[in-house]
Design a protein around this motif. Structure first.
Motif, PDB file in Angstrom:
ATOM      1  N   VAL A 171      44.637  44.489  71.494  1.00 13.04           N
ATOM      2  CA  VAL A 171      43.519  44.407  70.545  1.00 13.04           C
ATOM      3  C   VAL A 171      43.121  42.975  70.242  1.00 13.04           C
ATOM      4  CG1 VAL A 171      44.099  46.619  69.491  1.00 13.04           C
ATOM      5  CG2 VAL A 171      45.081  44.507  68.563  1.00 13.04           C
ATOM      6  N   CYS A 172      43.945  42.013  70.631  1.00 11.43           N
ATOM      7  CA  CYS A 172      43.602  40.626  70.325  1.00 11.43           C
ATOM      8  C   CYS A 172      42.399  40.138  71.115  1.00 11.43           C
ATOM      9  CB  CYS A 172      44.811  39.718  70.599  1.00 11.43           C
ATOM     10  SG  CYS A 172      46.109  39.848  69.362  1.00 11.43           S
ATOM     11  N   GLN A 173      42.035  40.839  72.142  1.00 14.27           N
ATOM     12  CA  GLN A 173      40.818  40.469  72.858  1.00 14.27           C
ATOM     13  C   GLN A 173      39.582  40.661  71.979  1.00 14.27           C
ATOM     14  OE1 GLN A 173      40.776  42.718  76.479  1.00 14.27           O
ATOM     15  NE2 GLN A 173      42.639  41.741  77.290  1.00 14.27           N
ATOM     16  N   GLN A 174      39.654  41.613  71.053  1.00 19.99           N
ATOM     17  CA  GLN A 174      38.548  41.831  70.123  1.00 19.99           C
ATOM     18  C   GLN A 174      38.801  41.123  68.794  1.00 19.99           C
ATOM     19  OE1 GLN A 174      40.018  44.529  71.768  1.00 19.99           O
ATOM     20  NE2 GLN A 174      38.439  44.500  73.356  1.00 19.99           N
ATOM     21  N   PHE A 175      39.996  41.295  68.245  1.00 25.03           N
ATOM     22  CA  PHE A 175      40.338  40.709  66.940  1.00 25.03           C
ATOM     23  C   PHE A 175      41.073  39.385  67.173  1.00 25.03           C
ATOM     24  CE2 PHE A 175      39.970  45.249  66.204  1.00 25.03           C
ATOM     25  CZ  PHE A 175      39.172  45.303  65.077  1.00 25.03           C
ATOM     26  N   ASN A 176      40.353  38.430  67.692  1.00 27.06           N
ATOM     27  CA  ASN A 176      40.978  37.157  68.061  1.00 27.06           C
ATOM     28  C   ASN A 176      41.422  36.374  66.828  1.00 27.06           C
ATOM     29  OD1 ASN A 176      41.820  35.074  69.723  1.00 27.06           O
ATOM     30  ND2 ASN A 176      39.855  34.025  69.600  1.00 27.06           N
ATOM     31  N   ASN A 177      40.576  36.266  65.827  1.00 25.88           N
ATOM     32  CA  ASN A 177      40.912  35.519  64.617  1.00 25.88           C
ATOM     33  C   ASN A 177      42.082  36.167  63.874  1.00 25.88           C
ATOM     34  OD1 ASN A 177      40.478  33.490  62.568  1.00 25.88           O
ATOM     35  ND2 ASN A 177      39.600  35.112  61.302  1.00 25.88           N
TER      36      ASN A 177
END
Length: 210
Positions: A171-177
């Motif tokens: 999911v860090c690809q979308q929720f990077n911050n």
């Protein structure tokens, strides 16, 4: 008469002087050891260790507070087609992250409460009771913060890399911050854990020397 006295001197048995007992030797060795380590030197060494202990507690407090506040204020919202349909990620969506915030907040509170005891150690370097109390609670906080940081690190790893066997997406690809902030919080918590380990070792050395 003279001959009998000479014979008595010749037949007299000369007993060797009894050797020193082990206790006397030990007492002599102890007194020599204490003489080579003057009281003011031992007192100065203990005060220096106590000052270093106080500085480490301030550093651990900063790290634990940074971990708790960073994780506790982390959220990110992503729009999906329209502003009425959005995806949101918050730390309290994960029970592990909630435990992480609570654990680091407790560690920060303990560090604040332990600072007066650390100051007592500076004023009275040979107060063994204070050092023993701190080493017990520091050991408990080592396990507490390490378990919280390790559990959160496992979730962060999955968020960054996913798991193809379980069909968990990264999911860090979308929720990077969001992932950057929680990763920083985990690093800060591990720093606090390492400082707690140094505090335990420092207290153990101070106890052995006091």
């Amino acid at each position: 008469m003279a001959d009998s006295s000479k014979r008595a001197e010749e037949t007299a048995i000369h007993m060797p002087a009894p050797p020193e007992s082990k206790s006397k030797k030990h007492a002599t060795y102890t007194s020599i050891t204490k003489a080579t380590d003057p009281p003011h030197v031992r007192r100065g060494w203990g005060r220096g260790v106590a000052i270093f202990d106080f500085i480490l507690r301030i550093c651990a407090l900063v790290a634990a507070l940074a971990a708790a506040t960073t994780m506790g204020t982390t959220d990110q919202t992503l729009p999906f087609f329209t502003q009425f349909l959005q995806f949101q990620a918050q730390y309290n969506d994960f029970p592990t992250f909630t435990f992480f915030v609570v654990a680091n907040a407790i560690a920060a509170g303990y560090l604040v409460l332990s600072m007066p005891f650390s100051i007592v150690g500076i004023v009275r370097p040979h107060a063994r009771g204070v050092k023993l109390l701190l080493i017990i609670f520091d050991t408990l906080l080592v396990t507490f913060t390490t378990s919280a940081a390790s559990a959160a690190a496992a979730i962060v790893y999955l968020a960054h890399n996913g798991n193809s066997n379980s069909n968990w997406l990264a999911v860090c690809q979308q929720f990077n911050n969001f992932c950057q902030r929680v990763s920083g919080a985990v690093v800060a918590s591990f720093i606090a854990s390492v400082i707690f380990i140094f505090l335990v070792l420092l207290s153990a050395v101070a106890l052995s020397r006091s």
